[in-house]
Write a protein that holds these residues in place. Structure first.
Motif, PDB file in Angstrom:
ATOM      1  N   LEU A 112      21.965  51.913  23.958  1.00 31.01           N
ATOM      2  CA  LEU A 112      21.801  50.518  23.547  1.00 31.01           C
ATOM      3  C   LEU A 112      21.555  49.606  24.752  1.00 31.01           C
ATOM      4  CD1 LEU A 112      21.907  48.433  21.264  1.00 31.01           C
ATOM      5  CD2 LEU A 112      24.357  48.277  21.648  1.00 31.01           C
ATOM      6  N   PHE A 113      22.263  49.842  25.845  1.00 30.43           N
ATOM      7  CA  PHE A 113      22.154  48.975  27.015  1.00 30.43           C
ATOM      8  C   PHE A 113      21.266  49.575  28.097  1.00 30.43           C
ATOM      9  CE2 PHE A 113      26.191  47.669  25.068  1.00 30.43           C
ATOM     10  CZ  PHE A 113      25.842  46.372  24.778  1.00 30.43           C
ATOM     11  N   ASP A 114      20.332  50.416  27.707  1.00 29.28           N
ATOM     12  CA  ASP A 114      19.378  50.990  28.645  1.00 29.28           C
ATOM     13  C   ASP A 114      18.519  49.860  29.212  1.00 29.28           C
ATOM     14  OD1 ASP A 114      17.654  52.564  30.064  1.00 29.28           O
ATOM     15  OD2 ASP A 114      16.905  53.695  28.346  1.00 29.28           O
ATOM     16  N   ILE A 115      18.450  49.766  30.533  1.00 24.94           N
ATOM     17  CA  ILE A 115      17.751  48.655  31.186  1.00 24.94           C
ATOM     18  C   ILE A 115      16.261  48.662  30.860  1.00 24.94           C
ATOM     19  CG2 ILE A 115      17.301  49.838  33.370  1.00 24.94           C
ATOM     20  CD1 ILE A 115      18.470  46.238  33.065  1.00 24.94           C
ATOM     21  N   ARG A 116      15.717  49.824  30.529  1.00 28.44           N
ATOM     22  CA  ARG A 116      14.295  49.892  30.184  1.00 28.44           C
ATOM     23  C   ARG A 116      14.001  49.107  28.915  1.00 28.44           C
ATOM     24  NH1 ARG A 116      13.781  56.277  30.297  1.00 28.44           N
ATOM     25  NH2 ARG A 116      15.713  55.932  29.184  1.00 28.44           N
ATOM     26  N   ARG A 117      14.945  49.062  27.995  1.00 28.72           N
ATOM     27  CA  ARG A 117      14.760  48.291  26.760  1.00 28.72           C
ATOM     28  C   ARG A 117      14.682  46.804  27.065  1.00 28.72           C
ATOM     29  NH1 ARG A 117      16.883  49.345  21.212  1.00 28.72           N
ATOM     30  NH2 ARG A 117      17.415  51.305  22.173  1.00 28.72           N
TER      31      ARG A 117
ATOM     32  N   GLY B  64      11.185  44.833  26.770  1.00 28.82           N
ATOM     33  CA  GLY B  64      11.150  43.769  25.767  1.00 28.82           C
ATOM     34  C   GLY B  64      10.756  42.420  26.360  1.00 28.82           C
ATOM     35  N   LEU B  65      11.314  42.099  27.520  1.00 23.55           N
ATOM     36  CA  LEU B  65      10.967  40.832  28.162  1.00 23.55           C
ATOM     37  C   LEU B  65       9.503  40.796  28.585  1.00 23.55           C
ATOM     38  CD1 LEU B  65      14.136  40.080  30.316  1.00 23.55           C
ATOM     39  CD2 LEU B  65      13.298  38.805  28.341  1.00 23.55           C
ATOM     40  N   PHE B  66       9.011  41.894  29.146  1.00 25.16           N
ATOM     41  CA  PHE B  66       7.609  41.921  29.556  1.00 25.16           C
ATOM     42  C   PHE B  66       6.679  41.802  28.350  1.00 25.16           C
ATOM     43  CE2 PHE B  66       8.632  43.261  33.879  1.00 25.16           C
ATOM     44  CZ  PHE B  66       7.624  42.635  34.578  1.00 25.16           C
TER      45      PHE B  66
ATOM     46  N   VAL C 180       2.841  38.519  25.658  1.00 26.64           N
ATOM     47  CA  VAL C 180       2.210  37.904  24.483  1.00 26.64           C
ATOM     48  C   VAL C 180       1.989  36.409  24.723  1.00 26.64           C
ATOM     49  CG1 VAL C 180       2.628  37.253  22.068  1.00 26.64           C
ATOM     50  CG2 VAL C 180       3.028  39.601  22.807  1.00 26.64           C
ATOM     51  N   ILE C 181       2.996  35.742  25.279  1.00 30.20           N
ATOM     52  CA  ILE C 181       2.876  34.297  25.524  1.00 30.20           C
ATOM     53  C   ILE C 181       1.754  34.006  26.517  1.00 30.20           C
ATOM     54  CG2 ILE C 181       4.065  32.302  26.536  1.00 30.20           C
ATOM     55  CD1 ILE C 181       6.688  33.533  25.368  1.00 30.20           C
ATOM     56  N   VAL C 182       1.712  34.744  27.621  1.00 33.88           N
ATOM     57  CA  VAL C 182       0.699  34.495  28.650  1.00 33.88           C
ATOM     58  C   VAL C 182      -0.689  34.874  28.141  1.00 33.88           C
ATOM     59  CG1 VAL C 182      -0.048  35.125  30.986  1.00 33.88           C
ATOM     60  CG2 VAL C 182       2.362  34.699  30.528  1.00 33.88           C
ATOM     61  N   THR C 183      -0.786  35.947  27.352  1.00 37.35           N
ATOM     62  CA  THR C 183      -2.082  36.345  26.798  1.00 37.35           C
ATOM     63  C   THR C 183      -2.616  35.273  25.848  1.00 37.35           C
ATOM     64  OG1 THR C 183      -1.520  38.678  26.973  1.00 37.35           O
ATOM     65  CG2 THR C 183      -3.304  38.120  25.488  1.00 37.35           C
TER      66      THR C 183
ATOM     67  N   LEU D 134       1.801  43.003  29.079  1.00 34.77           N
ATOM     68  CA  LEU D 134       1.938  43.754  27.828  1.00 34.77           C
ATOM     69  C   LEU D 134       1.908  45.252  28.085  1.00 34.77           C
ATOM     70  CD1 LEU D 134      -0.276  41.807  25.284  1.00 34.77           C
ATOM     71  CD2 LEU D 134       2.129  42.377  25.025  1.00 34.77           C
ATOM     72  N   ALA D 135       0.984  45.704  28.920  1.00 34.51           N
ATOM     73  CA  ALA D 135       0.873  47.133  29.221  1.00 34.51           C
ATOM     74  C   ALA D 135       2.142  47.644  29.900  1.00 34.51           C
ATOM     75  CB  ALA D 135      -0.353  47.391  30.096  1.00 34.51           C
ATOM     76  N   LEU D 136       2.667  46.879  30.860  1.00 32.58           N
ATOM     77  CA  LEU D 136       3.878  47.299  31.555  1.00 32.58           C
ATOM     78  C   LEU D 136       5.074  47.332  30.605  1.00 32.58           C
ATOM     79  CD1 LEU D 136       5.157  48.086  34.261  1.00 32.58           C
ATOM     80  CD2 LEU D 136       5.639  45.657  34.607  1.00 32.58           C
ATOM     81  N   GLY D 137       5.207  46.314  29.765  1.00 30.68           N
ATOM     82  CA  GLY D 137       6.301  46.294  28.794  1.00 30.68           C
ATOM     83  C   GLY D 137       6.225  47.457  27.825  1.00 30.68           C
ATOM     84  N   LEU D 138       5.028  47.752  27.333  1.00 26.32           N
ATOM     85  CA  LEU D 138       4.869  48.889  26.424  1.00 26.32           C
ATOM     86  C   LEU D 138       5.152  50.207  27.134  1.00 26.32           C
ATOM     87  CD1 LEU D 138       1.741  47.755  24.401  1.00 26.32           C
ATOM     88  CD2 LEU D 138       4.116  47.882  23.616  1.00 26.32           C
ATOM     89  N   PHE D 139       4.781  50.299  28.415  1.00 25.79           N
ATOM     90  CA  PHE D 139       5.094  51.490  29.193  1.00 25.79           C
ATOM     91  C   PHE D 139       6.603  51.729  29.243  1.00 25.79           C
ATOM     92  CE2 PHE D 139       6.554  53.002  33.358  1.00 25.79           C
ATOM     93  CZ  PHE D 139       6.108  54.316  33.297  1.00 25.79           C
ATOM     94  N   PHE D 140       7.377  50.672  29.534  1.00 32.41           N
ATOM     95  CA  PHE D 140       8.829  50.812  29.587  1.00 32.41           C
ATOM     96  C   PHE D 140       9.407  51.218  28.232  1.00 32.41           C
ATOM     97  CE2 PHE D 140       8.781  48.571  33.641  1.00 32.41           C
ATOM     98  CZ  PHE D 140       9.831  49.177  34.304  1.00 32.41           C
TER      99      PHE D 140
END
Length: 98
Positions: free
Chosen positions: A24-29, A33-35, A40-43, A71-77
Motif C-alpha cells: 500500500l505504501f510503496d513509493i512507486r505508487r 500517481g503524482l507524475f 495530465v495537467i501540463v499536457t 505521463l510516460a514516467l508516471g505510467l512507467f512507475f
C-alpha cells in the motif's frame, strides 16, 4: 495445542497485514500517481498554447512535450509496481520472529 494454533493464526494475520501495508505504501505508487496527475495537467495546458508562450519557448510546445514525458514516467512507475510488487523481507521490522 490450542494456544499454539492460536499463536500461529495471529502470526499469519500479522504477516498478511505487514505485506499489505508494504504494498500500500510503496513509493512507486505515490511517485507514479503524482507524475500522472501533473502530466495530465501540463499536457492539457500545452495542447493550445498562447502565442506569447510559444514565443517565449522559441516555437517549441514545451508544456505539451513535458506533460507527455511526465505521463510516460508516471505510467512507467505504475507499471513497474504492478509487474514487480514490493516484497516484505524476512526479519523486517514489524514482522514477528519464529
Amino acid at each position: 495445542m490450542s494456544d499454539a494454533h492460536e499463536a500461529h493464526k495471529d502470526v499469519s494475520e500479522l504477516e498478511r497485514t505487514s505485506a499489505t501495508a508494504a504494498r500500500l505504501f510503496d513509493i512507486r505508487r505515490i511517485i507514479g500517481g503524482l507524475f500522472v496527475v501533473y502530466g495530465v495537467i501540463v499536457t492539457i495546458a500545452g495542447i493550445n498554447p498562447s502565442d506569447a508562450d510559444l514565443k517565449k519557448a522559441e516555437g517549441v510546445h514545451i508544456n505539451l512535450w513535458t506533460g507527455l514525458a511526465m505521463l510516460a514516467l508516471g505510467l512507467f512507475f505504475l507499471i513497474w509496481m504492478k509487474l514487480r510488487p514490493a516484497q516484505v523481507p524476512d526479519g523486517a521490522p514489524g514482522t514477528p520472529e519464529d
